[in-house]
Enzyme design. Structure first.
Site, PDB file in Angstrom:
ATOM      1  N   GLU A 215      38.930  37.738  34.886  1.00 26.81           N
ATOM      2  CA  GLU A 215      40.172  37.921  35.627  1.00 26.81           C
ATOM      3  C   GLU A 215      41.312  37.131  34.999  1.00 26.81           C
ATOM      4  O   GLU A 215      42.381  37.674  34.704  1.00 26.81           O
ATOM      5  CB  GLU A 215      39.972  37.490  37.078  1.00 26.81           C
ATOM      6  CG  GLU A 215      41.233  37.518  37.923  1.00 26.81           C
ATOM      7  CD  GLU A 215      41.740  38.921  38.129  1.00 26.81           C
ATOM      8  OE1 GLU A 215      42.760  39.273  37.500  1.00 26.81           O
ATOM      9  OE2 GLU A 215      41.133  39.659  38.912  1.00 26.81           O
ATOM     10  N   ASP A 219      44.639  38.650  32.977  1.00 29.08           N
ATOM     11  CA  ASP A 219      46.009  38.410  33.439  1.00 29.08           C
ATOM     12  C   ASP A 219      46.869  37.805  32.349  1.00 29.08           C
ATOM     13  O   ASP A 219      47.991  38.266  32.084  1.00 29.08           O
ATOM     14  CB  ASP A 219      45.983  37.471  34.654  1.00 29.08           C
ATOM     15  CG  ASP A 219      45.433  38.126  35.900  1.00 29.08           C
ATOM     16  OD1 ASP A 219      45.325  39.359  35.919  1.00 29.08           O
ATOM     17  OD2 ASP A 219      45.106  37.410  36.850  1.00 29.08           O
ATOM     18  N   SER A 418      44.159  44.541  38.694  1.00 28.52           N
ATOM     19  CA  SER A 418      44.355  43.253  38.026  1.00 28.52           C
ATOM     20  C   SER A 418      44.919  43.446  36.629  1.00 28.52           C
ATOM     21  O   SER A 418      45.507  42.524  36.063  1.00 28.52           O
ATOM     22  CB  SER A 418      43.031  42.494  37.935  1.00 28.52           C
ATOM     23  OG  SER A 418      42.540  42.165  39.201  1.00 28.52           O
TER      24      SER A 418
END
Length: 506
Positions: A215, A219, A418
């Site tokens: 994650e 990002d 995401s």
């Protein structure tokens, strides 16, 4: 720190301790949260009282006025906490079996006290799932920065100037961390055809050691490749609020800084029903304050379609927060119509979207949402959603089949909103670059302009539906996309030159 500042901080700490003691002593008579329960929720078992010396993490959300009244409190003994275990992963928490109470004079100045009673929802006890990693499909080589730039019509010249006048940020929660070495390797592999920065400018908070998370890697890498050559910050918030993301802690960091990045992207969220109403309203107030300061806040719409839960044996859609806040720009997800071609986009079936059960529809989206509700040929049953609520997402971007480098390993086919959220945020940072260089202010709160201009500068996504439940037996579709705004992809995905032209002028 001056003596006066130290004295003020020590005084506030003493006041908070006094408040804590009064709450647990039972000598007060007011509770601002009517939904607090003395009985345990299903699935939780008491393991006995906690040691009085055990350290606890509580959230005191004080209304920001008349704080001097806290000095009237006295430090009193008598706090009682117990250990509990519950949920599918046998999660341990420490909670009080006694109701908390506040003095009548203090109660109007406290929103809530977190960490005393509420138990984490069983659906959120686990570590937040990593973005979905799927198998190879056809001949598709996967989404990389060059694919993003080609689809959304960026040239090699569409990059930042590298100065400190413009900056962007992403926020990380739930023990997700990135590695500088992963970012450097990602840029070596995929950043060769555009100017970029090879490292994060600033980390605010605690950057944990150990393995990187997909994650966090996703990002950082796509915010810095979409918003190429723009100074990038990472906010890393440790700990949890009652088992979930500490959004309020992050927002307090923003409130306490005078100079901030102009664009913030957040790829996290929780179901509205899993959070206390007081906590949601306080976080929403802080989001409104951030928007009023001229910050652009983007949140992922989620990866569960319209969501689904059962209430009294009947299914309903399950909106997520902060995606459902009227003061953020929420980003949905799309995939390529042909899995191995850079071509038109359709709905990514996991793309979150729907209608809030907490926040009413804001005026800026009244026309667009009313038009969708009156013209869509595929509306779910009206009992499944709150048609008068804040509708989301507002925009979308590709969310399927990304390449990411995590722990020095290139990983293909990572999917989720995401991914779409930092991509859209990075492109807005490029538009801010043009606005700043021409003497204009940054974009700030984007939604009123998006809806006023009817999504100008965006590719309208008109095909596909996202997943949810349609009856008690099987999962089915939720909402479907169509011309104009829809609660699956919003106004659509970015066409950078057109979006720049639309958003460049005041």
């Amino acid at each position: 720190m001056t003596a006066d500042l130290r004295k003020g901080r020590m005084g506030l700490q003493a006041c908070l301790l006094g408040l804590f003691a009064l709450i647990l002593s039972g000598k007060c008579s007011y509770s601002p949260e009517p939904d607090q329960r003395r009985t345990l929720p299903p699935g939780w078992v008491s393991l006995g009282r906690a040691d009085p010396e055990e350290e606890l993490s509580l959230t005191f959300a004080l209304r920001q006025q008349n704080l001097e009244r806290l000095s009237e409190l006295l430090l009193l003994p008598g706090a009682e906490f117990h250990h509990y275990v519950g949920g599918p992963t046998e999660t341990h928490v420490v909670r009080s079996p006694r109701p908390y109470q506040l003095p009548q004079a203090l109660a109007p100045h406290v929103d809530f006290v977190g960490g005393l009673h509420r138990f984490p929802p069983t659906s959120s006890l686990r570590q937040r799932p990593e973005p979905q990693v799927t198998g190879t499909v056809g001949l598709h080589l996967g989404v990389t920065p060059s694919v993003i730039r080609k689809r959304y019509n960026l040239t090699s010249q569409d990059v930042g100037s590298g100065t400190s006048n413009n900056s962007q940020a992403c926020a990380q929660f739930l023990e997700q961390y990135f590695h500088d070495s992963d970012l450097a390797q990602f840029m070596r592999l995929f950043g060769g055809n555009f100017a970029h920065q090879a490292s994060v400018t600033r980390v605010v908070g605690q950057q944990g050691r150990g393995r990187a998370g997909i994650e966090a890697s996703l990002d950082v890498q796509y915010l810095m490749s979409a918003g190429a050559n723009i100074s990038t910050w990472v906010y890393s918030s440790p700990g949890r609020h009652e088992g979930q993301e500490p959004f309020l802690q992050w927002l307090m960091l923003l409130s306490n800084e005078s100079a901030l990045p102009h664009v913030h992207t957040v790829s996290y969220g929780d179901e509205e029903d899993s959070l206390s109403s007081a906590y949601i309203q306080r976080v929403n107030t802080e989001l409104m304050k951030a928007a009023a300061r001229g910050l652009t806040l983007l949140f992922a719409s989620g990866d569960s379609g319209a969501g689904c839960w059962s209430v009294s044996g009947r299914h309903q859609f399950r909106p997520t927060f902060p995606a459902s806040s009227p003061y953020v720009t929420t980003v949905g997800g799309t995939s390529f119509q042909e899995p191995f071609l850079i071509t038109n986009e359709i709905v990514d079936y996991i793309s979150g979207g729907g209608f809030s059960n907490v926040f009413p529809r804001p005026s800026y989206q009244e026309e667009a949402v009313a038009k969708f509700l009156s013209s869509s040929p595929h509306l779910p049953p009206s009992s499944y959603f709150n048609a008068s609520g804040r509708a989301y997402p507002d925009v979308a971007a590709l969310s399927d089949g990304y390449w990411v480098v995590s722990n020095r390993v290139p990983i293909p086919w990572v999917s989720g909103t995401s991914a779409s959220t930092p991509v859209f945020g990075g492109l807005l940072s490029l538009i801010n670059e043009h606005r700043i260089l021409s003497g204009r202010p940054p974009l700030g709160f984007l939604n009123p302009r998006l809806y006023q201009q009817h999504g100008a500068g965006l590719f309208d996504v008109t095909h596909g539906c996202h997943a949810s439940c349609l009856d008690e037996e099987v999962e089915g579709q939720g909402f479907c996309s169509g011309p104009g705004w829809d609660p699956v992809t919003g106004w659509g995905t970015p066409n950078f030159p057109a979006l720049l032209k639309t958003l460049l002028n005041p």
